[in-house]
Design a protein around this motif. Structure first.
Motif, short mmCIF file in Angstrom:
data_model
loop_
_atom_site.label_atom_id
_atom_site.label_comp_id
_atom_site.label_asym_id
_atom_site.label_seq_id
_atom_site.Cartn_x
_atom_site.Cartn_y
_atom_site.Cartn_z
N TYR A 1 0.83 -1.21 0.00
CA TYR A 1 0.00 0.00 0.00
C TYR A 1 0.86 1.26 0.00
CZ TYR A 1 -2.70 -3.95 1.62
OH TYR A 1 -3.24 -5.20 1.73
N LEU A 2 1.92 1.26 0.81
CA LEU A 2 2.82 2.41 0.85
C LEU A 2 3.49 2.60 -0.50
CD1 LEU A 2 4.24 4.67 2.36
CD2 LEU A 2 5.91 3.00 3.19
N GLN A 3 3.84 1.50 -1.16
CA GLN A 3 4.49 1.62 -2.47
C GLN A 3 3.55 2.28 -3.47
OE1 GLN A 3 7.21 -1.31 -3.51
NE2 GLN A 3 7.05 -1.04 -5.70
N ALA A 4 2.27 1.92 -3.43
CA ALA A 4 1.30 2.54 -4.35
C ALA A 4 1.17 4.03 -4.09
CB ALA A 4 -0.06 1.85 -4.20
N PHE A 5 1.09 4.42 -2.82
CA PHE A 5 0.96 5.84 -2.48
C PHE A 5 2.23 6.61 -2.80
CE2 PHE A 5 -2.73 4.49 -0.02
CZ PHE A 5 -3.58 5.58 -0.16
N ALA A 6 3.40 6.03 -2.51
CA ALA A 6 4.67 6.72 -2.76
C ALA A 6 4.90 6.92 -4.25
CB ALA A 6 5.83 5.94 -2.14
N GLU A 7 4.54 5.93 -5.06
CA GLU A 7 4.82 6.01 -6.49
C GLU A 7 3.77 6.79 -7.26
OE1 GLU A 7 7.41 1.90 -7.12
OE2 GLU A 7 5.33 1.98 -7.83
N MET A 8 2.51 6.73 -6.83
CA MET A 8 1.43 7.36 -7.60
C MET A 8 0.65 8.41 -6.82
SD MET A 8 0.10 4.06 -9.77
CE MET A 8 0.31 2.91 -8.41
N GLY A 9 1.16 8.80 -5.65
CA GLY A 9 0.52 9.84 -4.89
C GLY A 9 -0.83 9.42 -4.32
N LEU A 10 -1.53 10.38 -3.75
CA LEU A 10 -2.83 10.08 -3.14
C LEU A 10 -3.86 9.59 -4.16
CD1 LEU A 10 -3.13 13.01 -0.55
CD2 LEU A 10 -2.56 10.60 -0.12
N PRO A 11 -3.94 10.18 -5.37
CA PRO A 11 -4.93 9.68 -6.33
C PRO A 11 -4.70 8.21 -6.69
CG PRO A 11 -4.18 11.85 -6.98
CD PRO A 11 -3.28 11.41 -5.86
N GLY A 12 -3.46 7.87 -7.03
CA GLY A 12 -3.17 6.49 -7.40
C GLY A 12 -3.31 5.54 -6.23
N GLY A 13 -2.84 5.96 -5.05
CA GLY A 13 -2.96 5.09 -3.87
C GLY A 13 -4.40 4.84 -3.48
#
Length: 442
Positions: free
Chosen positions: A354-366
């Motif tokens: 989950y952190l990887q998704a937020f770190a790589e794609m920001g709040l919209p992607g996460g």
């Protein structure tokens, strides 16, 4: 028809020539053709094959092309052929437009993030891994049309878990040293990922054991699989796997419905077995690895860096697939980092899905990623409740077991980066399909 026959004869002749030149190449080509025919024959069969291969990460690859990726490509071709020749086939886009919109939005945002990624090559590679996994939702919706299809996929996943657990138990890796315990990796190749996969296998197998409508021999075999999965989890020495096992046991009791009493007994048995093993049977290094958390072998440092990325770029992130490339820019900031080598010398992924998704794609992607996860798992739980209301006992039990297995894997994903895991996406994709089956049967 003549063209088909000519193609078959040409292929057979070519295979024969290759066998004469090099028997190993000939056998490989013959196996590949049989494998392709199996996957292309039926989209449901193709999904089952991909589910089984999701437990076989150590199989040889052709450069970066693994057998699972080849199976995924063939499965996509089979699905396209199905929806183009059978307009009446179930369609996710037609029947679940809101979920389709989530998938498209996530794919679009991930694609857009390539533009600001530091390494566009890694971003493109990551995107090309996400897209086939997202495609599993419409594929599973078409492939799993009846209860027997869902059961077939679940049984194949149990079979894959059985093989993975057996490999971990019977072929443990060499001991790395006197103070470093050997950890089972099975057919997955990584101890933590093995534990996550075996949590899935354990609870899916337990689901079959609880179903009295199944053949006694099948139930006995699944009981053996559950025991092997538990042994594999313990031998993996994965703290995340143990947390996932405990979390799934709690979820199982909460959502078990009419099966709450046996699930409570099973959960207590699992906890007792784990405590007994680490208290009396495990070696001292193995016991210390599980009980002495410390910095999580560098995991907490990676989480710190990931949180810094989210704080610095909350809207757009660092770009899909760019956690390792960008992490070095977030090292020299206030706060203690113990394992700088995991960021500078050998950059690691976030070790948190989950952190990887937020770190790589920001709040919209996460948030889109989380929405897809919640939607897939939520559909599974809704399918169980719908089946309960309409007295579909077997489907209810299957859906509840699948939900528990999914919850266990999602708990383990907090400690490992499984953003591209075929197993996770298959589990999530089965949810909408099961919900459709439960509603069509009312």
């Amino acid at each position: 028809m003549p063209l088909v026959l000519l193609g078959l004869l040409t292929t057979a002749a070519a295979t024969g020539v290759l066998s004469g030149v090099d028997p190993k190449v000939g056998v490989g080509v013959a196996f590949g053709l049989a494998f392709a025919a199996l996957v292309l024959s039926d989209v449901t069969v193709g999904l089952c094959v991909l589910g089984f291969l999701s437990f076989m990460d150590i199989l040889p690859t052709i450069e970066a092309l693994s057998l699972a990726k080849i199976a995924g490509l063939l499965l996509a071709i089979s699905w396209i052929a199905t929806i183009t020749t059978r307009p009446e086939a179930p369609s996710l886009a037609r029947e679940r437009p809101w979920l389709t919109a989530l998938l498209v939005a996530f794919a679009a945002w991930a694609t857009l993030s390539v533009a600001w990624a530091e390494s566009r090559g890694n971003a493109t590679t990551s995107l090309l891994r996400y897209l086939p996994n997202l495609l599993l939702f419409p594929i599973a919706y078409t492939a799993v049309r009846e209860r027997r299809h869902a059961l077939a996929v679940v049984l194949v996943l149990i079979g894959g878990a059985t093989l993975a657990a057996a490999a971990g138990i019977l072929s443990p890796p060499p001991n790395p040293g006197a103070f470093e315990p050997a950890r089972a990796t099975g057919t997955i190749g990584d101890a933590n990922e093995l534990a996550a996969a075996l949590v899935v296998g354990l609870f899916l197998a337990a689901t079959i054991v609880l179903d009295r409508a199944r053949a006694p021999l099948l139930r006995a075999a699944c009981l053996g699989t559950a025991a092997m999965c538990l042994a594999g989890i313990l031998l993996s020495l994965s703290r995340g796997g143990l947390v996932a096992l405990g979390a799934a046991s709690v979820v199982a009791v909460v959502v078990a419905g009419r099966w709450r009493a046996p699930m409570l007994a099973a959960g207590l048995a699992l906890c007792t077995s784990a405590i007994f093993y680490f208290a009396l049977l495990a070696s001292v290094p193995a016991r210390e690895r599980v009980t002495e958390v410390g910095t999580g072998t560098g995991r907490t440092d990676l989480w710190t860096v990931g949180l810094r990325m989210v704080k610095a770029k909350p809207l757009n992130g660092v770009g899909v697939g760019n956690f390792q490339d960008a992490s070095v820019h977030y090292l020299l900031q206030p706060g203690l980092i113990h394992r700088g080598d995991f960021i500078i010398t050998t950059p690691k992924i976030a070790h948190n899905t989950y952190l990887q998704a937020f770190a790589e794609m920001g709040l919209p992607g996460g948030l889109l990623f989380l929405a897809i996860v919640v939607a897939g798992a939520g559909c599974t739980l809704m399918a169980a409740r719908t089946a309960a209301r309409t007295a579909q006992l077997e489907l209810e039990l299957l859906a509840r077991g699948l939900f528990v297995a999914t919850a266990g894997f999602l708990a383990a994903a907090f400690f490992i980066s499984e953003n591209y895991s075929k197993l996770m996406w298959i589990l999530l994709a089965l949810g909408p399909a099961l919900l459709a089956i439960s509603r069509r049967s009312t």
